[in-house]
Design a protein around this motif. Structure first.
Motif, short mmCIF file in Angstrom:
data_model
loop_
_atom_site.label_atom_id
_atom_site.label_comp_id
_atom_site.label_asym_id
_atom_site.label_seq_id
_atom_site.Cartn_x
_atom_site.Cartn_y
_atom_site.Cartn_z
N GLY A 28 0.78 -1.23 0.00
CA GLY A 28 0.00 0.00 0.00
C GLY A 28 0.81 1.28 0.00
O GLY A 28 0.23 2.37 0.07
N THR A 60 -2.65 -2.37 -6.00
CA THR A 60 -3.23 -2.65 -4.69
C THR A 60 -4.48 -3.51 -4.77
O THR A 60 -4.68 -4.42 -3.95
CB THR A 60 -3.58 -1.32 -3.98
OG1 THR A 60 -2.39 -0.56 -3.79
CG2 THR A 60 -4.25 -1.57 -2.64
N ARG A 85 0.06 6.51 -1.05
CA ARG A 85 -0.44 5.58 -0.04
C ARG A 85 -1.85 5.15 -0.44
O ARG A 85 -2.71 5.99 -0.69
CB ARG A 85 -0.44 6.22 1.34
CG ARG A 85 0.93 6.74 1.78
CD ARG A 85 0.92 7.26 3.22
NE ARG A 85 2.19 7.89 3.55
CZ ARG A 85 3.28 7.23 3.93
NH1 ARG A 85 3.23 5.91 4.04
NH2 ARG A 85 4.40 7.87 4.22
N THR A 86 -2.08 3.85 -0.48
CA THR A 86 -3.36 3.30 -0.91
C THR A 86 -4.00 2.48 0.19
O THR A 86 -3.32 1.95 1.08
CB THR A 86 -3.19 2.41 -2.15
OG1 THR A 86 -2.39 1.27 -1.82
CG2 THR A 86 -2.52 3.17 -3.30
N ASP A 87 -5.33 2.37 0.12
CA ASP A 87 -6.09 1.53 1.04
C ASP A 87 -7.19 0.82 0.25
O ASP A 87 -7.81 1.42 -0.65
CB ASP A 87 -6.75 2.36 2.14
CG ASP A 87 -5.74 2.92 3.13
OD1 ASP A 87 -5.08 2.12 3.82
OD2 ASP A 87 -5.60 4.16 3.19
N GLY A 98 -10.99 1.29 -3.91
CA GLY A 98 -9.87 1.69 -3.07
C GLY A 98 -9.73 3.19 -3.04
O GLY A 98 -10.35 3.92 -3.83
#
Length: 282
Positions: A28, A60, A85-87, A98
Motif C-alpha cells: 500500500g 493494490t 499511499r493506498t487503502d 480503493g
C-alpha cells in the motif's frame, strides 16, 4: 509534432509508462519521482498525476482496470519525489474499490498531501457488448486539417513541457483564442495521442481527459485554470489509433467552471467521460 515523426511505442514500454511507474516500498506504499516532462508552466499536469495514482491502485486492488476514479486536488504538485499511499475499501467479484493519496515533502521533510482519490476497478474485457446511446462522436476535421503547438506562428502563452510528449491537433474552430479572437464558446476539440505513438489504454485515458487547453481560453480568459475536482469514467478499452476529444463548458460562475469531456476511439466508441471543476481568474 507531425504524423511522419511518430514512432510506434508499445503499451508498457513508452515514456508515459516509465514516467507513471510506481515502486512498491511496502504493501500500500509506493514511491515515484514525478517527471518534469508532464508539467504545465511549473505545475505537474492533473491527468498525469491521476494516471500515477491509477497505477498504484491497480497494484493494490485485485482488479486491473479503472472504471471510475474521482480526485480532489488539494495542493499543486511539483516535479520530484512523491509517495502514494493506498487503502482497500471493498473487494467484490466484479468491482473492487480503493482510495489513494499522493504526498510530497516540504523543506523540513514533512509530508504534504497533494491529491486524494476514490476509485472502483474491474475488468473491461468482461463487459457486455450491448450499447444503447444517444451520444455521437464529435465533428472534427481530418487530422491533417487540424493544428498543434508546432503550427503556431509564435509560442503559445503558457505552453509547457507536456506538449512535447503529446500528439495534439486542435480543431481550427476552437483555436480563436490562439489568434487573439476567442469565440466566446466554452468548447475545445482535438485529435489526441502520445508523441511516441503508443496506443491508448485505460491509464492514458486518465491523462487524455485533462490534456487539452482549457475551455476558458475560448471564453476569452487566460492564465492557469487549476483543477479542484476531476471524475473520470472509463467505458471500454480503446481501439488502436488516435483519439478524438471534445470538451465543453456550459457555466462559469463565481470564479469556477465545469468541463465535460468525451473521448472517442478510432472505432467510434465512447471510451471515456469526465467532469471537472476548475478555478478561473477573472
Amino acid at each position: 509534432m507531425s504524423e511522419a515523426t511518430l514512432v510506434q511505442a508499445a503499451i508498457g514500454d513508452s515514456e508515459f509508462d516509465r514516467d507513471t511507474a510506481v515502486t512498491r516500498r511496502a504493501p500500500g506504499v509506493y514511491d515515484i519521482d514525478l517527471s518534469a516532462g508532464w508539467t504545465i508552466i511549473n505545475a505537474v499536469n492533473g491527468g498525469y498525476l491521476l494516471a500515477v495514482l491509477g497505477r498504484a491502485l491497480a497494484d493494490t486492488l485485485p482488479h486491473d482496470d479503472p472504471f471510475t476514479i474521482s480526485a480532489h486536488y488539494l495542493t499543486a504538485s511539483e516535479p520530484g519525489p512523491a509517495v502514494v499511499r493506498t487503502d482497500v475499501v471493498r473487494t467484490g467479484r466484479t468491482l473492487s474499490t480503493g482510495q489513494a493519496s499522493l504526498f510530497q515533502y516540504d523543506d523540513e521533510g514533512r509530508e504534504i498531501e497533494r491529491i486524494r482519490v476514490l476509485a472502483s476497478y474491474g475488468d473491461l474485457d468482461q463487459l457486455p457488448d450491448d450499447v444503447r446511446t444517444s451520444a455521437k462522436p464529435p465533428a472534427i476535421p481530418p487530422l491533417g486539417q487540424c493544428f498543434g503547438p508546432a503550427d503556431a506562428p509564435a509560442p503559445v502563452p503558457g505552453s509547457s513541457a507536456i506538449t512535447d510528449r503529446l500528439m495534439l491537433k486542435l480543431d481550427p474552430s476552437t483555436l480563436g483564442w490562439a489568434l487573439g479572437s476567442p469565440s466566446g464558446k466554452g468548447e475545445m476539440r482535438a485529435w489526441f495521442g502520445l508523441a511516441d505513438g503508443r496506443d491508448a489504454d485505460p491509464f492514458s485515458l486518465l491523462l487524455a481527459v485533462d490534456a487539452l487547453p482549457p475551455t476558458a481560453f475560448e471564453l476569452g480568459l487566460s492564465g492557469w485554470v487549476p483543477t479542484v475536482e476531476l471524475t473520470v469514467h472509463i467505458r471500454c478499452r480503446p481501439a488502436p489509433g488516435p483519439l478524438r476529444i471534445s470538451i465543453t463548458t456550459r457555466n462559469l460562475a463565481g470564479g469556477f467552471l465545469e468541463e465535460d469531456a468525451e473521448v472517442w476511439d478510432s472505432a467510434d466508441r465512447l471510451v471515456a467521460q469526465s467532469r471537472q471543476l476548475a478555478r478561473v481568474r477573472i
